[in-house]
Scaffold this active site. Structure first.
Site, PDB file in Angstrom:
ATOM      1  CG  HIS A   1      -1.937   0.754   1.038  1.00  0.00           C
ATOM      2  ND1 HIS A   1      -3.122   1.065   1.704  1.00  0.00           N
ATOM      3  CD2 HIS A   1      -1.536   2.611   1.830  1.00  0.00           C
ATOM      4  CE1 HIS A   1      -3.427   2.370   1.944  1.00  0.00           C
ATOM      5  NE2 HIS A   1      -2.357   2.965   2.358  1.00  0.00           N
ATOM      6  CD  GLU A   2       2.036   3.704   3.546  1.00  0.00           C
ATOM      7  OE1 GLU A   2       2.327   5.028   3.113  1.00  0.00           O
ATOM      8  OE2 GLU A   2       0.654   3.411   4.645  1.00  0.00           O
TER       9      GLU A   2
ATOM     10  CG  HIS B   1       0.282   6.563  -0.344  1.00  0.00           C
ATOM     11  ND1 HIS B   1      -0.612   7.014  -1.191  1.00  0.00           N
ATOM     12  CD2 HIS B   1       0.101   5.822   0.303  1.00  0.00           C
ATOM     13  CE1 HIS B   1      -1.456   6.276  -0.385  1.00  0.00           C
ATOM     14  NE2 HIS B   1      -1.431   5.553   0.442  1.00  0.00           N
TER      15      HIS B   1
ATOM     16  CG  ASP C   1      -4.381   7.286   1.717  1.00  0.00           C
ATOM     17  OD1 ASP C   1      -2.800   7.304   2.169  1.00  0.00           O
ATOM     18  OD2 ASP C   1      -4.238   5.666   1.783  1.00  0.00           O
TER      19      ASP C   1
END
Length: 202
Positions: A64-65, A68, A167
């Protein structure tokens, strides 16, 4: 997506992905005795499965990170590191994108990664017949894949809440910034985030 340098001092490096250092905070290991305490009465096997689920879940959080970070890289923004905490993970970007639509894509990239993971798990469960366990309401009877699928759905929904600086809050600010000054958009998004925090506490 950001973390203070103080967190870095209490973390140690696990390795790196796509040239981005991955750190784990010391408080992360508080999860282990907590799980052992909660599931300990059920025997060693449930404890081991719970720990495996947590590790797999945090693997999803790393991805997930990384979503980003790699999206930010497209806009020329470097990521100092990714730090794992008991409540999730943070990617320390050198700066946030200056263009609202760029910030929108950077913010939404993380949840989109979990959407992809959930879709892949759903296809696997559908092919293997594992979706039948969804009819059983007892959490302990759900398979590992079903629990991981549900956890990724939760991550998506939780991160999309319009609570700045999560987010969803950054996405809201980016959308507002397309129609007003950036500072005003930040104030509105922060106010909504404070309201949601109050509602959670209530």
């Amino acid at each position: 997506m950001r973390a203070s340098s103080a967190r870095r001092r209490w973390s140690f490096r696990l390795g790196s992905l796509a040239g981005i250092p991955i750190y784990v905070h010391l408080t992360f290991f508080l999860i282990i005795p907590y799980i052992a305490f909660v599931a300990g009465g059920a025997g060693i096997a449930p404890v081991a499965q719970a720990l495996l689920l947590v590790l797999a879940l945090f693997g999803c959080i790393v991805l997930h990170e990384l979503g980003h970070a790699l999206t930010a890289r497209r806009y020329g923004i470097k990521t100092r590191d990714i730090i794992l905490l008991p409540i999730g993970g943070v990617a320390r970007l050198e700066r946030m994108p200056r263009a609202p639509l760029q910030e929108l894509w950077v913010a939404i990239a993380g949840p989109l990664v979990n959407v992809v993971i959930a879709i892949l798990l759903y296809l696997y469960l559908r092919a293997s017949g594992g979706l039948a366990s969804l009819d059983q309401l007892q959490p302990e009877s759900l398979s590992f894949a079903v629990q991981l699928f549900a956890a990724n759905i939760f991550i998506v929904l939780f991160n999309l809440l319009p609570a700045f600086p999560m987010d969803g809050g950054r996405m809201l600010r980016a959308l507002l910034a397309t129609r007003m000054e950036y500072a005003k958009a930040t104030r509105i998004a922060a106010s909504i985030g404070q309201l949601m925090a109050f509602l959670f506490i209530f």
